[in-house]
Design a protein around this motif. Structure first.
Motif, PDB file in Angstrom:
ATOM      1  N   ASN A  33      62.870 -45.056  44.226  1.00 62.91           N
ATOM      2  CA  ASN A  33      64.219 -45.568  44.023  1.00 62.91           C
ATOM      3  C   ASN A  33      64.280 -47.083  44.235  1.00 62.91           C
ATOM      4  O   ASN A  33      65.340 -47.633  44.479  1.00 62.91           O
ATOM      5  N   THR A  34      63.157 -47.751  44.130  1.00 60.61           N
ATOM      6  CA  THR A  34      62.993 -49.196  44.253  1.00 60.61           C
ATOM      7  C   THR A  34      63.208 -49.681  45.679  1.00 60.61           C
ATOM      8  O   THR A  34      62.314 -50.234  46.271  1.00 60.61           O
ATOM      9  N   VAL A  35      64.406 -49.474  46.213  1.00 61.69           N
ATOM     10  CA  VAL A  35      64.715 -49.794  47.613  1.00 61.69           C
ATOM     11  C   VAL A  35      65.483 -48.612  48.182  1.00 61.69           C
ATOM     12  O   VAL A  35      66.461 -48.159  47.584  1.00 61.69           O
ATOM     13  N   GLY A  36      65.051 -48.101  49.304  1.00 61.42           N
ATOM     14  CA  GLY A  36      65.791 -47.023  49.955  1.00 61.42           C
ATOM     15  C   GLY A  36      66.937 -47.617  50.757  1.00 61.42           C
ATOM     16  O   GLY A  36      66.750 -48.587  51.485  1.00 61.42           O
ATOM     17  N   ILE A  37      68.119 -47.046  50.610  1.00 62.46           N
ATOM     18  CA  ILE A  37      69.301 -47.511  51.332  1.00 62.46           C
ATOM     19  C   ILE A  37      69.721 -46.425  52.306  1.00 62.46           C
ATOM     20  O   ILE A  37      70.104 -45.328  51.896  1.00 62.46           O
ATOM     21  N   ILE A  38      69.643 -46.719  53.595  1.00 62.23           N
ATOM     22  CA  ILE A  38      70.046 -45.781  54.631  1.00 62.23           C
ATOM     23  C   ILE A  38      71.339 -46.311  55.246  1.00 62.23           C
ATOM     24  O   ILE A  38      71.331 -47.284  56.003  1.00 62.23           O
ATOM     25  N   ASP A  39      72.461 -45.691  54.880  1.00 60.45           N
ATOM     26  CA  ASP A  39      73.772 -46.096  55.384  1.00 60.45           C
ATOM     27  C   ASP A  39      73.968 -45.606  56.812  1.00 60.45           C
ATOM     28  O   ASP A  39      73.355 -44.624  57.235  1.00 60.45           O
TER      29      ASP A  39
END
Length: 168
Positions: free
Chosen positions: A99-105
């Motif tokens: 996903n290119t960059v993982g985003i953990i909110d």
């Protein structure tokens, strides 16, 4: 530096569920869980916290793998954890996150899966190089970033899931 987050292990039950989903043939979830170490920075000047492989794996060019890290992150409001491949692995093998960059909110921590962070990577080598990593090898890094919201933001919904759950 502001201290805005804390890494924790997910419960064994949650890890085992994710591990069996990723590796149905594996019978070493308990051993893998015991070997999990919380992400740390390698040096005082490092921005990234190293995430480590929970099992040995080999990726030929074009192959991918989803790794259950066994890690969750309790993050202060207004911050996000971005996940990237380790620079050296990206440079040497073109190892990439799917996903290119993982985003953990920050609200992922309270999800029904305990905020278990999974990292899916692909060996995108164009020169035929195979990636071989052992359990405990660092393969990804997480960087905490502060973010802002618009003045007229009215978001009130709450998350209960992972990938793509906020757009459902």
């Amino acid at each position: 530096m502001r201290r805005i987050a804390k890494f924790e292990k997910v419960s064994f039950a949650q890890f085992e569920e994710g591990y069996k989903d990723c590796f149905p043939e594996a019978a070493d979830a308990g051993e893998a869980y015991e070997a999990i170490t919380l992400p740390v920075r390698a040096t005082a000047g490092s921005a990234g916290y190293d995430f480590r492989a929970t099992r040995d794996f080999t990726l030929a060019p074009g192959e991918e793998i989803k790794i259950p890290t066994g890690i969750r992150a309790k993050i202060a409001d207004g911050w996000v954890l971005n996940i990237y491949p380790r620079s050296g692995l990206g440079f040497k093998f073109r190892l990439q996150l799917n996903n290119t960059v993982g985003i953990i909110d920050s609200d992922y921590y309270n999800s029904s899966n305990e905020g278990h962070i999974f990292i899916k990577i692909t060996n995108d080598s164009r020169t035929g190089k195979t990636v071989e990593l052992k359990r405990g090898d660092a393969f990804a890094q997480g960087v905490f970033l502060e973010y802002g919201i618009t003045e007229d933001d009215e978001a009130t919904a709450e998350r209960d899931g992972g990938f793509g759950s906020t757009s459902k």
